[in-house]
Design an enzyme around this catalytic site. Structure first.
Site, PDB file in Angstrom:
ATOM      1  N   GLY A  51       0.913  -1.190   0.085  1.00  6.58           N
ATOM      2  CA  GLY A  51      -0.037  -0.060  -0.109  1.00  6.58           C
ATOM      3  C   GLY A  51       0.781   1.158  -0.062  1.00  6.58           C
ATOM      4  N   GLN A 100      -6.229  -8.470  -2.325  1.00  5.39           N
ATOM      5  CA  GLN A 100      -5.919  -7.577  -1.297  1.00  5.39           C
ATOM      6  C   GLN A 100      -7.278  -6.803  -0.774  1.00  5.39           C
ATOM      7  OE1 GLN A 100      -3.868  -7.508  -3.968  1.00  5.39           O
ATOM      8  NE2 GLN A 100      -2.091  -6.219  -3.955  1.00  5.39           N
ATOM      9  N   ASP A 103      -1.358   4.690  -6.063  1.00  4.92           N
ATOM     10  CA  ASP A 103       0.078   4.560  -5.991  1.00  4.92           C
ATOM     11  C   ASP A 103       0.803   5.589  -6.585  1.00  4.92           C
ATOM     12  OD1 ASP A 103      -0.082   1.546  -4.558  1.00  4.92           O
ATOM     13  OD2 ASP A 103      -1.596   1.755  -6.412  1.00  4.92           O
ATOM     14  N   LYS A 155      -3.947  -0.010  -8.473  1.00  7.50           N
ATOM     15  CA  LYS A 155      -3.968  -1.711  -8.616  1.00  7.50           C
ATOM     16  C   LYS A 155      -4.691  -2.070 -10.019  1.00  7.50           C
ATOM     17  CE  LYS A 155      -2.135  -3.907  -6.583  1.00  7.50           C
ATOM     18  NZ  LYS A 155      -0.704  -4.302  -6.874  1.00  7.50           N
TER      19      LYS A 155
END
Ligand code: MRU
Length: 371
Positions: free
Chosen positions: A55, A210, A251, A262
């Site tokens: 993360g 996740q 990200d 993601k």
């Protein structure tokens, strides 16, 4: 965030030994709650690369503490030798994962702060303080993201006369991906805490799941109603009015508003666009890339090993096991992230407020970044 009623952050300095940094080893969640000790920069780099922690915000905070652990190992005979060691440690940490910009941001924040300190002792003290500052700031920014984002949920709730607001999220941009609160989850937790009824559609998020493993677990710990869905379900739900908004993390987001997140996020944004569902991205300023204009062309996309696609992990008779999913000989490919162009993003929720996903919108909130 609370785990079985006890407050945790995702990273902290060990209570009786400040030469040890502790993290929650996320590889074992949701089935086992394991705390790992990090005692040197190599262990910190391995924890990032092999995704004991992951993360964007937590990768940055772990890099910050990794630099502190490196400072404990660095030669003390001269400031020059110390600095050379620290620069090499920074390169080692930066090489672990390429997409999350928080990683290089944290390493450079540490190097810049230490450069201001003249003696080795002061550089070491600076590394410790800066690591703690990065972590505290991450938690504080996420809390503020929650305060700004909750008004969007509140607005939808009013329009629905208090019926639950259905929010779809992808991957884990929750408490576990940051130091506390999370980004995508912060407005959700804030709404839930204020008594606004919410329900979260949790994308499983293949290949590492996740969403199914981490987001579902942390929402459950906080008592937020949620339902895990296979990655392919979101479009159908949106066509049938079952999603009021999407919130994801990121990200790396360019200062022009292109969002790396993601793998699979882009497809959700396309479906949201086609169905008139607002698509928000929540991020702290440490996840902005202030140098890149075109996210699709310029953001480095991490490729990981094929085993993450070919095998799947779960609980069997009380043990965590991995099983082969595909024909053993079939090759697989594993791009970790994709980029959602700004035109599909309704807004960015930051610690300074909500803005349009555009150069003007972002620089309006961060005027000090105007060249
Ligand atoms: O590969 P990961 O698990 O480190 O990926 C990062 C993410 O968790 C997601 O992309 C997330 O939505 C944004 S980072 C909070």
């Amino acid at each position: 965030m609370n785990v079985h009623g006890k407050h945790y952050r995702t990273i902290w300095v060990k209570e009786d030994d400040d030469r040890v940094v502790q993290v929650i080893d996320q590889r074992f969640l949701p089935h086992k709650f394991v705390i790992e000790d990090l005692t040197n920069v190599d262990e910190a780099a391995r924890a990032i690369k092999e995704m004991h922690i992951r993360g964007a915000g937590l990768v940055g905070a772990t890099a910050g503490f990794g630099m502190y652990l490196a400072a404990l190992e660095a030669p003390r005979d001269s400031p020059e030798a110390f600095t050379a060691f620290m620069e090499a440690a920074g390169e080692k940490l930066k090489a672990t994962r390429p997409t999350a910009v928080n990683l290089e941001w944290a390493v450079h924040r540490q190097l810049d702060a230490m450069a201001e300190a003249p003696t080795v002792d002061e550089k070491m003290a600076t590394a410790f303080q800066t690591a703690k500052d990065i972590a505290d700031e991450d938690a504080d920014f996420c809390r503020r993201i929650g305060e700004h984002g909750v008004s969007i949920i509140e607005e939808i709730s009013k329009r629905k006369n208090g019926e639950p607001v259905n929010i779809l999220t992808h991957c884990n941009a929750g408490w576990l991906a940051f130091v506390d609160y999370g980004t995508a989850t912060a407005p959700i937790y804030e709404a839930h805490n204020r008594g606004i009824p919410v329900h979260v559609w949790v994308d499983e998020t293949r290949p590492r799941n996740q969403g199914a493993r981490l987001t579902a677990w942390e929402l459950g710990q906080h008592g937020v109603p949620h339902t895990v869905i296979a990655d392919n379900v979101g479009g159908h739900l949106m066509q049938h009015g079952m999603v009021d908004m999407v919130i994801t993390g990121t990200d790396r987001t360019t200062y022009t508003g292109d969002v790396a997140n993601k793998i699979g996020t882009y497809l959700k944004a396309l479906a949201a666009h086609d169905n008139g569902v607002p698509f928000y991205v929540a991020l702290p300023s440490s996840s902005f890339d202030w140098n890149i204009r075109d996210g699709v062309k310029e953001i480095p996309i991490e490729e990981r090993g094929e085993d993450e696609v070919k095998f799947i992990q779960g609980l069997h008779r009380g043990e965590i096991v991995k099983v082969l999913l595909t024909p053993a000989e079939s090759p697989a490919t594993n791009f970790g992230f994709d980029v959602t162009p700004r035109k599909y993003v309704t807004g960015l929720i930051t610690e300074r407020g909500v803005c349009e996903a555009s150069e003007e919108g972002v620089l309006g909130l961060y005027p000090e970044k105007r060249q």
